[in-house]
Design a protein around this motif. Structure first.
Motif, PDB file in Angstrom:
ATOM      1  N   ARG A 229      -3.203 -15.384  25.596  1.00 35.41           N
ATOM      2  CA  ARG A 229      -2.987 -16.763  26.096  1.00 35.41           C
ATOM      3  C   ARG A 229      -3.729 -17.755  25.221  1.00 35.41           C
ATOM      4  O   ARG A 229      -3.207 -18.803  24.848  1.00 35.41           O
ATOM      5  CB  ARG A 229      -3.440 -16.847  27.552  1.00 35.41           C
ATOM      6  CG  ARG A 229      -3.449 -18.248  28.166  1.00 35.41           C
ATOM      7  CD  ARG A 229      -2.026 -18.725  28.384  1.00 35.41           C
ATOM      8  NE  ARG A 229      -1.907 -19.790  29.346  1.00 35.41           N
ATOM      9  CZ  ARG A 229      -2.223 -21.070  29.112  1.00 35.41           C
ATOM     10  NH1 ARG A 229      -2.723 -21.430  27.965  1.00 35.41           N
ATOM     11  NH2 ARG A 229      -2.039 -21.976  30.050  1.00 35.41           N
TER      12      ARG A 229
ATOM     13  N   ARG B  27       3.093 -18.750  18.722  1.00 37.65           N
ATOM     14  CA  ARG B  27       3.741 -19.309  19.916  1.00 37.65           C
ATOM     15  C   ARG B  27       5.235 -19.517  19.674  1.00 37.65           C
ATOM     16  O   ARG B  27       6.069 -19.132  20.501  1.00 37.65           O
ATOM     17  CB  ARG B  27       3.066 -20.625  20.318  1.00 37.65           C
ATOM     18  CG  ARG B  27       3.642 -21.229  21.587  1.00 37.65           C
ATOM     19  CD  ARG B  27       2.869 -22.446  22.064  1.00 37.65           C
ATOM     20  NE  ARG B  27       2.858 -23.511  21.085  1.00 37.65           N
ATOM     21  CZ  ARG B  27       1.749 -24.004  20.521  1.00 37.65           C
ATOM     22  NH1 ARG B  27       0.566 -23.529  20.818  1.00 37.65           N
ATOM     23  NH2 ARG B  27       1.836 -24.995  19.650  1.00 37.65           N
TER      24      ARG B  27
ATOM     25  N   LEU C 145       2.934 -21.000  29.385  1.00 37.76           N
ATOM     26  CA  LEU C 145       2.257 -20.057  28.496  1.00 37.76           C
ATOM     27  C   LEU C 145       1.804 -18.819  29.255  1.00 37.76           C
ATOM     28  O   LEU C 145       1.776 -17.723  28.688  1.00 37.76           O
ATOM     29  CB  LEU C 145       1.083 -20.732  27.791  1.00 37.76           C
ATOM     30  CG  LEU C 145       1.435 -21.756  26.720  1.00 37.76           C
ATOM     31  CD1 LEU C 145       0.176 -22.283  26.040  1.00 37.76           C
ATOM     32  CD2 LEU C 145       2.391 -21.188  25.687  1.00 37.76           C
TER      33      LEU C 145
END
Length: 76
Positions: free
Chosen positions: A52, A62, A22
């Motif tokens: 993040r 995401r 990530l």
């Protein structure tokens, strides 16, 4: 017998398994992905820590960024 050429367009479903953290996805999204944020109605560079955190809890964001990352990094 005569040869015939045919051409058509059809949708394709692509599945890719990518190995990206990530943190790496965040850095790519801010640098190459063009992710911006609004500050007082003006576009500004996205905050890495904030993005993040969004990636950790927002599955749709995401998945979208992972799809864009895969398109940018996988061979064509």
């Amino acid at each position: 017998m005569a040869a015939h050429t045919v051409r058509w367009t059809q949708p394709a479903i692509v599945t890719a398994t990518v190995d990206v953290s990530l943190d790496e996805l965040t850095a790519w999204a801010i640098g190459a992905g063009g992710i911006r944020t609004l500050v007082d109605d003006d576009a500004a560079a996205a905050d890495a820590a904030g993005l993040r955190q969004l990636l950790e809890c927002n599955v749709r964001l995401r998945n979208e960024l992972l799809t864009r990352w895969a398109r940018a990094h996988l061979p064509r």
